[in-house]
Design an enzyme around this catalytic site. Structure first.
Site, short mmCIF file in Angstrom:
data_model
loop_
_atom_site.label_atom_id
_atom_site.label_comp_id
_atom_site.label_asym_id
_atom_site.label_seq_id
_atom_site.Cartn_x
_atom_site.Cartn_y
_atom_site.Cartn_z
N GLU A 114 -6.31 -57.18 33.09
CA GLU A 114 -6.48 -55.95 32.39
C GLU A 114 -4.95 -55.28 32.42
O GLU A 114 -4.24 -55.34 33.44
CB GLU A 114 -7.60 -54.83 33.10
CG GLU A 114 -8.85 -55.69 33.26
CD GLU A 114 -9.81 -54.88 34.06
OE1 GLU A 114 -9.52 -53.55 34.55
OE2 GLU A 114 -10.92 -55.28 34.52
N LYS A 116 -2.68 -52.15 33.45
CA LYS A 116 -2.71 -51.07 34.50
C LYS A 116 -2.34 -50.02 33.86
O LYS A 116 -1.11 -49.80 33.64
CB LYS A 116 -1.81 -51.74 35.63
CG LYS A 116 -1.99 -50.91 36.70
CD LYS A 116 -1.26 -51.52 37.79
CE LYS A 116 -1.01 -50.67 39.22
NZ LYS A 116 -1.12 -49.30 39.13
N ASP A 118 -0.99 -46.33 33.24
CA ASP A 118 -0.46 -45.45 34.04
C ASP A 118 -0.94 -43.89 33.81
O ASP A 118 -0.59 -43.10 33.06
CB ASP A 118 1.23 -45.41 33.82
CG ASP A 118 2.04 -44.99 34.95
OD1 ASP A 118 1.62 -44.80 35.92
OD2 ASP A 118 3.17 -44.78 34.79
N TYR A 230 -12.95 -49.10 33.86
CA TYR A 230 -12.99 -50.63 34.51
C TYR A 230 -13.49 -50.79 35.58
O TYR A 230 -13.57 -52.32 35.89
CB TYR A 230 -11.66 -51.00 34.50
CG TYR A 230 -10.68 -49.87 35.64
CD1 TYR A 230 -9.88 -48.85 34.87
CD2 TYR A 230 -10.90 -49.93 36.83
CE1 TYR A 230 -9.00 -47.85 35.87
CE2 TYR A 230 -10.17 -49.18 37.52
CZ TYR A 230 -9.40 -48.18 37.19
OH TYR A 230 -8.69 -47.15 37.88
N LYS A 320 3.21 -55.80 38.62
CA LYS A 320 4.20 -54.81 38.21
C LYS A 320 5.44 -55.36 37.17
O LYS A 320 5.96 -56.13 37.72
CB LYS A 320 4.68 -53.81 39.54
CG LYS A 320 3.65 -53.20 40.27
CD LYS A 320 2.95 -52.22 39.66
CE LYS A 320 3.69 -50.83 39.55
NZ LYS A 320 3.81 -50.10 40.79
N CYS A 414 35.93 -30.33 17.04
CA CYS A 414 35.32 -31.84 16.84
C CYS A 414 36.34 -32.64 17.99
O CYS A 414 37.63 -32.54 17.75
CB CYS A 414 35.48 -32.41 15.52
SG CYS A 414 35.54 -34.11 15.48
N CYS A 417 38.67 -34.86 15.31
CA CYS A 417 39.82 -34.07 14.61
C CYS A 417 40.08 -32.77 14.64
O CYS A 417 40.87 -32.14 14.16
CB CYS A 417 39.23 -34.32 13.09
SG CYS A 417 37.88 -33.38 12.54
N CYS A 432 30.61 -31.35 12.82
CA CYS A 432 32.11 -31.48 12.57
C CYS A 432 31.93 -30.80 11.10
O CYS A 432 31.52 -31.47 10.18
CB CYS A 432 32.84 -32.63 12.86
SG CYS A 432 34.23 -32.98 11.83
N CYS A 437 36.97 -35.93 8.12
CA CYS A 437 37.00 -36.29 9.68
C CYS A 437 37.09 -37.80 9.83
O CYS A 437 36.34 -38.56 9.22
CB CYS A 437 36.18 -35.92 10.41
SG CYS A 437 35.77 -36.33 12.14
S1 IVH Z 1 -8.60 -51.73 39.73
C1 IVH Z 1 -10.87 -51.97 43.39
N1 IVH Z 1 -7.95 -51.69 37.29
O1 IVH Z 1 -3.91 -48.57 39.38
C2 IVH Z 1 -10.11 -51.55 42.23
N2 IVH Z 1 -6.91 -50.01 38.57
O2 IVH Z 1 -2.17 -48.93 41.82
C3 IVH Z 1 -8.75 -51.03 42.41
N3 IVH Z 1 -5.23 -48.64 37.53
O3 IVH Z 1 -5.42 -46.55 41.77
C4 IVH Z 1 -8.31 -50.50 41.17
N4 IVH Z 1 -5.52 -49.44 35.59
O4 IVH Z 1 -5.80 -45.72 39.59
C5 IVH Z 1 -7.69 -51.10 38.55
N5 IVH Z 1 -7.65 -51.84 35.18
C6 IVH Z 1 -7.48 -51.16 36.17
C7 IVH Z 1 -6.55 -50.10 36.42
C8 IVH Z 1 -6.17 -49.50 37.61
C9 IVH Z 1 -4.91 -48.67 36.40
C10 IVH Z 1 -4.77 -47.80 38.66
C11 IVH Z 1 -5.81 -47.19 39.38
C12 IVH Z 1 -5.22 -47.41 40.90
C13 IVH Z 1 -3.91 -47.82 40.66
C14 IVH Z 1 -3.33 -48.87 41.67
#
Ligand code: IVH
Length: 673
Positions: A114, A116, A118, A230, A320, A414, A417, A432, A437
């Site tokens: 999935e 991740k 932010d 999720y 990451k 400038c 020039c 400018c 120029c």
């Molecule tokens: S699962 C046991 N799934 O990432 C479940 N986390 O660095 C643990 N996060 O604190 C989390 N997208 O806030 C999970 N698809 C995703 C996520 C996700 C973002 C965040 C979440 C967690 C942090 C960990």
């Protein structure tokens, strides 16, 4: 001599605790997430090698930071865990080996991958289908009650199933998700802030977090927050899903927003590793920020039995992406002058690696932005690079100022020039004031020869600079009076190179008029507007005499562009240039575009991703030649989305709206039918 592991561990703990507090409690981090991860990783490494150094108060021994004190507290029904990080494919293979040792021999595992997100983790409680409580993660055991704030998020279902005909929900259901802000919304929010003279927000993540953790929910309601769920943290009743893949579908079925279209099921780790490759280019096409992917063991019973290390479940891993934000020193600034004379300041940086590339320069947008963000020479600044976008300075780290930093002011003359710098009414930019120029001339010739304009092959910046510096050309029209002898005494020029360049210049004498109109560089007149103008006023003579009023009647042409066109022809030098071009043998070829057919008449297309054979421009041209229209965004008027590899968010928008998605080969079929 470096520090001893014991000393370094003490130092790292202090640093991590401080940055934890800045991030989680104050919502004001002074280092990037990746730098934080680096510190944390270093501490984990030391503690792993020297277990005797682990202390009970080490940040590795607890789950998250303390919650902020002014919001009511809530106890979560189960720990809200975090994730261990993998930074390479090797880390993932090592993870599989580690957990393999805890499982019965020859256990096969499948996975869900999935995005991740932010954002900010939230915990949502539903009793008999009604949303009764929502909390932040807090320290993983106790969070902050932000129920009224969460209620303002439109995609959060207040009652489940959202569709009354949907499946019955469990008696009590606690769901975990992430609150975030889309990039488009974030930019719009900042535009409004800039207009109101408020300092812009630094990034979507902290804005989302700050917006949710408000005591006054009406502030939250004004912010464009999004949700994606999720995990089922706790469920009462039977028929709860047994796999993560089913969880995603189960939550979708109840009406929760889920990133299903960006998630995938993989049969084995090999498939996961292959899938990571697919993501590398794709992440930049999303209209929200992700800092990696989450790889989860699909079978939830196996996953739970694997247990937890500290705050990280063994059954999941965060993969990451390389860092895209770094801090470094702003050594000085430089200033580019564009073809219109606009000044573009850029940062000269202490070289720093951002997302795998060494960055020495980054754009500073404009002087207004510098002033609003109060960026100073000598500051530690956050530099960001995403995808193909030019790196830019996000803002200064004010906490790290020593006091000797120097404010940055726009220059009075400038840098090329020395003509006075001026500001135009209602514009942010500085200009400018000298139309002659030499730097402006270099930039306008570069634009003239570029592919989308007169397309003169082999004429790069270096040659353009040589010609201007040697005073061989003083105007773009001089290109058409160049002689071989002019070129031969330039450094790096031989017989062949001179012939080739002259041939390329000659070829550009016969470009269609819309290219020439683009090349003139009238403000607001790029390829599309040039073609549009010529549809209504098919010759340069007509365009030179047309009134502002007549221009404003052209559908799709704004008043600013209309006045820019009129103003352009009011300048004698521009009219003289046309004469000089004509005398230099530049043909003003009328554009003739007969539609090839009307098979696509009345149909509107949106293009996303990379097509196997056609470039985007070619696909647009093809569609238009057959009477169709191409639009930049999916709306109620879209008939088809033409999608290639690595499609962007437009694909998801099409899916949501039920707009048919077609491939390049289907387009060809449509044309043949
Ligand atoms: S699962 C046991 N799934 O990432 C479940 N986390 O660095 C643990 N996060 O604190 C989390 N997208 O806030 C999970 N698809 C995703 C996520 C996700 C973002 C965040 C979440 C967690 C942090 C960990």
């Amino acid at each position: 001599m470096g520090k001893s592991p014991a000393d370094r561990a003490v130092e790292l703990r202090e640093l991590i605790n401080y940055h934890n507090y800045r991030y989680h409690v104050l919502d004001a981090p002074v280092i990037t997430d990746d730098e934080y991860d680096d510190l944390y990783r270093e501490l984990v490494q030391i503690e792993r090698e020297h277990p005797a150094l682990v202390t009970p108060d080490s940040p590795t021994q607890r789950v998250g930071a303390e919650p902020r004190s002014d919001l009511p507290k809530v106890q979560h029904p189960a720990p809200v865990l975090s994730l261990a990080n993998a930074f390479s494919k090797e880390d993932l293979v090592a993870w599989r080996t580690r957990i393999g040792k805890l499982l019965p021999e020859r256990t096969t595992l499948d996975y869900v991958v999935e995005p991740k997100l932010d954002g900010l983790s939230v915990v949502l409680t539903y009793e008999r289908g009604v949303f009764t409580m929502g909390a932040t993660r807090g320290n993983g055991e106790i969070g902050e009650d932000v129920t009224p704030n969460l209620r303002t998020i439109k995609s959060l279902p207040l009652r489940i199933p959202a569709d009354p005909d949907g499946p019955p929900p469990p008696e009590r259901l606690v769901v975990r998700g992430e609150v975030f802000i889309r990039l488009d919304d974030f930019y719009r929010l900042n535009e409004t802030r800039l207009k109101n003279d408020d300092p812009p927000y630094v990034n979507p993540r902290n804005t989302a977090s700050g917006s949710l953790r408000q005591l006054d929910a009406s502030i939250t309601a004004d912010r464009p927050l999004q949700l994606a769920c999720y995990q089922i943290l706790y469920g009462e009743g039977d028929a709860l899903p047994a796999t993560q893949w089913d969880v995603l579908h189960f939550l979708t079925g109840l009406g929760f927003p889920v990133m299903l279209c960006h998630s995938t099921h993989c049969d084995d780790l090999e498939a996961v590793l292959d899938y990571l490759e697919v993501w590398e280019p794709k992440r930049h096409e999303l209209d929200f920020e992700i800092d990696g992917l989450v790889i989860k063991v699909n079978n939830l019973q196996i996953s739970n039995n694997l247990g937890v290390v500290g705050k990280d479940p063994r059954g999941a891993m965060a993969f990451k992406f390389p860092a895209e934000e770094r801090t470094t020193q702003l050594l000085d600034i430089g200033i580019n002058v564009g073809r219109t004379g606009v000044l573009a300041p850029y940062a000269l940086l202490n070289p720093v690696e951002v997302g795998g590339v060494t960055v020495k320069q980054a754009t500073l947008h404009n002087f207004e932005d510098i002033q609003l963000k109060d960026i100073r020479i000598g500051d530690t600044v956050i530099v960001k690079r995403s995808g193909e976008v030019i790196p830019y300075v996000v803002g200064p780290v004010v906490d790290l100022r020593a006091g000797e930093e120097k404010p940055i002011l726009p220059p009075e003359t400038c840098p090329y020039c020395h003509a006075p710098i001026v500001r135009k009414e209602r514009e942010i930019a500085y200009y400018c004031s000298n139309p002659d120029c030499p730097e402006r001339l270099v930039r306008s010739i570069e634009y003239w020869v570029s592919r989308r304009a007169m397309d003169i092959e082999g004429m790069g910046e270096r040659i353009v600079r040589q010609l201007v510096e040697e005073a061989i050309i003083h105007d773009v029209a001089d290109l058409y009076y160049l002689e071989k002898s002019d070129l031969l005494h330039l450094e790096g020029f031989g017989d062949k190179k001179a012939d080739n360049l002259l041939a390329a210049i000659d070829a550009s004498r016969h470009r269609p008029l819309d290219r020439l109109l683009t090349a003139l560089g009238i403000k607001g007149v790029g390829n599309t507007v040039a073609a549009l103008l010529l549809e209504y006023f098919p010759s340069l003579e007509m365009l030179m005499e047309v009134s502002q009023e007549a221009l404003e009647n052209v559908p799709g042409l704004g008043p600013h562009t209309a006045s820019a066109v009129v103003a352009f022809w009011e300048e004698d030098r521009n009219r003289r240039r046309i004469e000089k071009l004509r005398a230099g043998g530049v043909e003003l070829v009328p554009v003739e575009k007969q539609p090839a057919s009307d098979r696509l008449a009345g149909l509107t297309f949106v293009i996303t991703g990379t097509l196997p054979n056609l470039s985007r421009d070619e696909a647009s041209e093809l569609i238009e030649q057959h009477g169709g229209k191409v639009s930049g965004s999916v709306s109620g008027k879209t008939d088809y989305v033409l999608a290639g590899e690595n499609p962007g968010s437009k694909l998801a928008q099409a899916q949501q709206r039920g707009v048919p998605i077609i491939s390049e080969s289907t387009l060809f079929n449509l044309l043949e039918s």
